[in-house]
Write an enzyme that holds these catalytic residues in place. Structure first.
Site, PDB file in Angstrom:
ATOM      1  N   ASP A  61       0.829  -1.203   0.000  1.00  0.00           N
ATOM      2  CA  ASP A  61       0.000   0.000   0.000  1.00  0.00           C
ATOM      3  C   ASP A  61       0.865   1.256   0.000  1.00  0.00           C
ATOM      4  OD1 ASP A  61      -2.270   1.572   0.009  1.00  0.00           O
ATOM      5  OD2 ASP A  61      -2.600   1.438   2.172  1.00  0.00           O
ATOM      6  N   MET A  62       1.993   1.197  -0.688  1.00  0.00           N
ATOM      7  CA  MET A  62       2.875   2.355  -0.782  1.00  0.00           C
ATOM      8  C   MET A  62       2.503   3.210  -1.993  1.00  0.00           C
ATOM      9  SD  MET A  62       4.954   2.485   1.775  1.00  0.00           S
ATOM     10  CE  MET A  62       4.022   1.662   3.052  1.00  0.00           C
TER      11      MET A  62
END
Length: 800
Positions: free
Chosen positions: A464-465
């Site tokens: 989830d970067m």
């Protein structure tokens, strides 16, 4: 036989010591068995022995515990040095037990008092070390940013006044910089409330948990334009805060909305340099994105819809989406669009971690006057940007952009930060085009939407970067001359500095090997790009684990040893992985502030570890994408967010994730958790870093310990050399000297301030600074509906 009262106290004390010792032996032995420190078990043995000796009425108990105190102090210093908060967590229980032993000695003068002497002496030594540690800040990095560069100027503001704030990021360059300079480091401590406005829009029954007030207003002329979580658009008098008009789009709040927020509106008028509206309708207009996926154009003068735009003043953003009925509520825009001379360019978010079958991440450009679709960039079909035809749909589940883009109209490019195709924690289903654009910045031609370049910050992102923040555009002096640059902050803490003409790095960002070993059905990239300009912290070690007491610190150490962790980019796993930097990111949607004249940046990095665990699902469930109701009925819209259980339909797993906290809810990693920092963009270095914020509003008792707390939102900087920030977990607005990062002033806000501040020159000539205080559902900060304006007292204000 009855024991004398004093003897009863001694025996009871011995029992308590024995129980504490047994607990430490049990937990410490578990930690040691996991490969961790033996210190807790050793402290436990000494404490148990002290308890047994007290019950037996042996004076040697005091000597034994004096050795426990000295050993604990030596261990704390060996692991963390003179760092107060880590020292306190290791020694608090032992210190209090030792203090009680001294009290026991005082209760019975004589041999026992003499025996307590070594305990008292060791407590004095430990206390002295603690006091010394309180006077130091081992995490502080002091320094001073350079002054202005001769001949350097801020970006052109077109037809807008220097006192305006015409776009979400200040201008389309997204630098969050104002040329207004009335407030300086010399007078900032005299700021006072100029006016206070309540929107009247508060959380309601049926709203999603992440209902937030993340607004940054825009200001043009004598008016401010704002929006609220339920998408009311409001115009205010910039001098007094008086409400001029209000528009209610009457959104339908669906139960499956992941977020309910409006980060801002966009302005278009004669100042933008575009053609006037047809028939004189809405010569200046406000563009409002809504939670039911509409883009509405309002007359900036009256707040009434511009009838000639789209269908009665609105464009339906569901048009062209695959399976709109099944996906209703899973696509909309929480961020304002980019407005150029003739186009309004908008993207949207999709629900995180819900399914492999979700709406498209398409970016679309509409005519600012008519609402006609001019182009569409679909990351699933990037080579075709002409508007899709009737009956056609965009690519399902392509990477989306949920934050504001930046634009350079002189170069003819718009810069779009992209996130992941969902789900975030599994990528076995992703196509080549998904992989190409995931977690990247794309430069598109404003006129056509055609791709000019793409730069990827994370390959095959499983963490989830997303690229979470608006890029900041600034011209930087380099060894090769002045280069038009783009500075892209990221969740992982890297700041990518690129030539915005080509996407080539100005600051090196070499590929480096990263941990391998993805879950079955997935893979990992062998390398990732690491920028040389970064806020990325060192990898966590067991000694970084923290807690309010020895016991919850021990629990955090056990949790650390149980999780898979090999540093940043440790893949999600079945046994559970530690994610650091965590999902909220070191820099999130608030971005950074850039002074384009001094070529420096002011930032508020945060540090908070997360954990995630993949949970295998039954084979018959793995194929269900989530677009259809689950067996037995229901909506199929389970919870999906950065915390808790996330379904990830269409993959072999669901995922359980959340912040890494102790049994009593405190962060497992030691403080500080939040800083302010100054960056020299010419040299590509972080010059200073100071802890920022207190735990006043996060602790059961409002104690203003300056531990440095996370912040969600971003700063601004001004030509006067002052930076402002509101987004910490305590309810304050603060002013800083941008040169050194020194705090100049702060004021208490009525609620959480998880939004970006902004500033402008009012019609009277006074510089106003606006703080939005409405709280954040995911962070649990106090909710509200306040917009608070600050200014210098009229008698102290300099002439405009």
């Amino acid at each position: 036989m009855r024991f004398p009262r004093r003897r009863t106290v001694v025996v009871a004390t011995g029992v308590v010591f024995a129980l504490v010792g047994l607990a430490l032996i049990g937990g410490g032995g578990w930690l040691a068995a996991l490969g961790g420190s033996w210190a807790y078990a050793v402290i436990g043995i000494g404490t148990l022995l002290t308890g047994l000796l007290l019950v037996a009425d042996r004076l040697s108990a005091f000597t034994v515990f004096a050795l426990v105190i000295l050993g604990t102090l030596a261990w704390a210093l060996m692991e963390r040095g003179f760092d107060w908060w880590p020292m306190a967590a290791r020694g608090d229980v032992v210190f209090l037990l030792g203090a009680w032993l001294v009290v026991l000695g005082l209760l019975r003068p004589g041999r026992r008092l003499v025996a307590a002497g070594p305990v008292a002496a060791t407590l004095l030594v430990a206390g002295g070390c603690g006091v010394y540690a309180m006077t130091r800040d081992v995490h502080d990095v002091a320094g001073s940013l350079p002054g202005p560069v001769a001949g350097a100027t801020a970006a052109p503001r077109g037809g807008f006044s220097d006192g305006d704030w015409p776009a979400w990021g200040g201008t389309n360059h997204g630098d969050r910089y104002s040329t207004v300079a009335e407030i300086t480091p010399a007078n900032a401590d005299r700021l006072e409330v100029a006016w206070h406005y309540h929107t009247g829009d508060l959380p309601r029954a049926g709203d999603p948990g992440e209902t937030t007030f993340e607004l940054t207003p825009v200001k043009v002329g004598d008016r401010l334009y704002v929006c609220t979580p339920h998408d009311y658009a409001i115009a205010l008098d910039a001098e007094t805060g008086r409400e001029i008009w209000r528009y209610d789009p009457k959104i339908a709040v669906r139960s499956n909305l992941q977020h309910l927020t409006c980060r801002g509106v966009s302005y278009h008028g004669p100042e933008n340099g575009g053609a006037a509206a047809a028939n004189g309708e809405c010569p200046a207009r406000i563009f409002l994105p809504t939670a039911d996926a509409r883009l509405i154009a309002l007359d900036a003068a009256t707040g009434k819809p511009c009838a000639g735009f789209g269908d009665g003043g609105a464009v339906d953003l569901w048009q062209g989406m695959p399976d709109p009925k099944g996906h209703a509520g899973m696509y909309y825009s929480t961020s304002p669009p980019v407005v150029t001379a003739s186009l309004v360019i908008i993207a949207g978010e999709v629900t995180d971690n819900y399914s492999t079958d979700e709406p498209s991440g398409v970016i679309r450009a509409y005519d600012v006057v008519t609402g006609r679709l001019v182009w569409n960039f679909d990351p699933g079909r990037p080579d075709v940007t002409t508007p899709i035809g009737p009956g056609e749909t965009y690519t399902r589940n392509s990477p989306n952009s949920w934050i504001v883009s930046a634009a350079d109209e002189a170069l003819g490019l718009v810069y779009v930060p992209l996130g992941n195709p969902t789900p975030d924690q599994f990528g076995g289903h992703r196509t080549a085009e998904m992989e190409r654009f995931s977690s990247s910045i794309v430069a598109l031609e404003i006129a056509t939407g055609r791709l000019r370049w793409v730069y990827q910050t994370v390959h095959h992102d499983l963490w989830d970067m997303d690229v979470p923040a608006q890029p900041s555009l600034v011209d930087i002096d380099t060894a090769k001359g002045r280069v038009p640059a783009l500075v892209q902050p990221t969740k992982r803490g890297d700041l990518y500095v690129l030539d915005r003409r080509t996407g080539e790095p100005i600051v090196p960002a070499p590929e480096k090997p990263v941990p391998q070993g993805a879950a079955p059905g997935d893979r990992t990239s062998p390398t990732q790009p690491f920028s040389a300009l970064t806020f990325l912290p060192p990898p966590l070690v067991e000694a970084d684990m923290w807690g309010a007491t020895l016991f919850d610190q021990l629990a955090c150490r056990i949790a650390f040893r149980q999780l898979r962790y090999e540093g940043i980019f440790t893949p999600p796993s079945l046994e559970g992985s530690l994610v650091y930097p965590g999902n909220f990111g070191i820099i999130d949607w608030g971005g950074i502030a850039v002074d384009p004249v001094r070529q420096v940046a002011f930032a508020n990095p945060s540090y908070f570890a997360f954990h995630s665990q993949l949970i295998p699902r039954a084979p018959e469930e793995a194929a269900r994408t989530g677009s259809q109701p689950p067996p037995g009925g229901g909506s199929g819209q389970e919870h999906a967010d950065e915390t808790g259980a996330n379904p990830m339909h269409g993959t072999p797993y669901s995922v359980e994730m959340g912040p890494l906290v102790s049994p009593i809810g405190l962060p497992c990693q030691q403080p500080p958790w939040g800083y302010v920092a100054g960056v020299d963009l010419r040299s590509g270095t972080v010059v200073y870093r100071h802890r920022n914020g207190t735990v006043r509003d996060q602790s059961p008792v409002p104690l203003p310990f300056e531990m440095g707390v996370p912040s969600l939102g971003g700063p601004l900087v001004t030509a006067g050399g002052v930076g402002f920030l509101t987004s910490t977990l305590d309810y304050y607005i603060r002013a800083y000297d941008v040169t050194t990062g020194r705090e100049l002033w702060k004021d208490r806000l009525p609620a959480g301030g998880q939004a970006n501040t902004m500033t402008y020159r009012a019609p009277s000539g006074r510089q106003m600074v606006l703080a939005m205080a409405g709280g954040h559902g995911s962070l649990g900060t106090k909710t509200g509906d306040s917009i608070v304006a600050y200014a210098l007292p009229r008698r102290a204000a300099a002439a405009p």
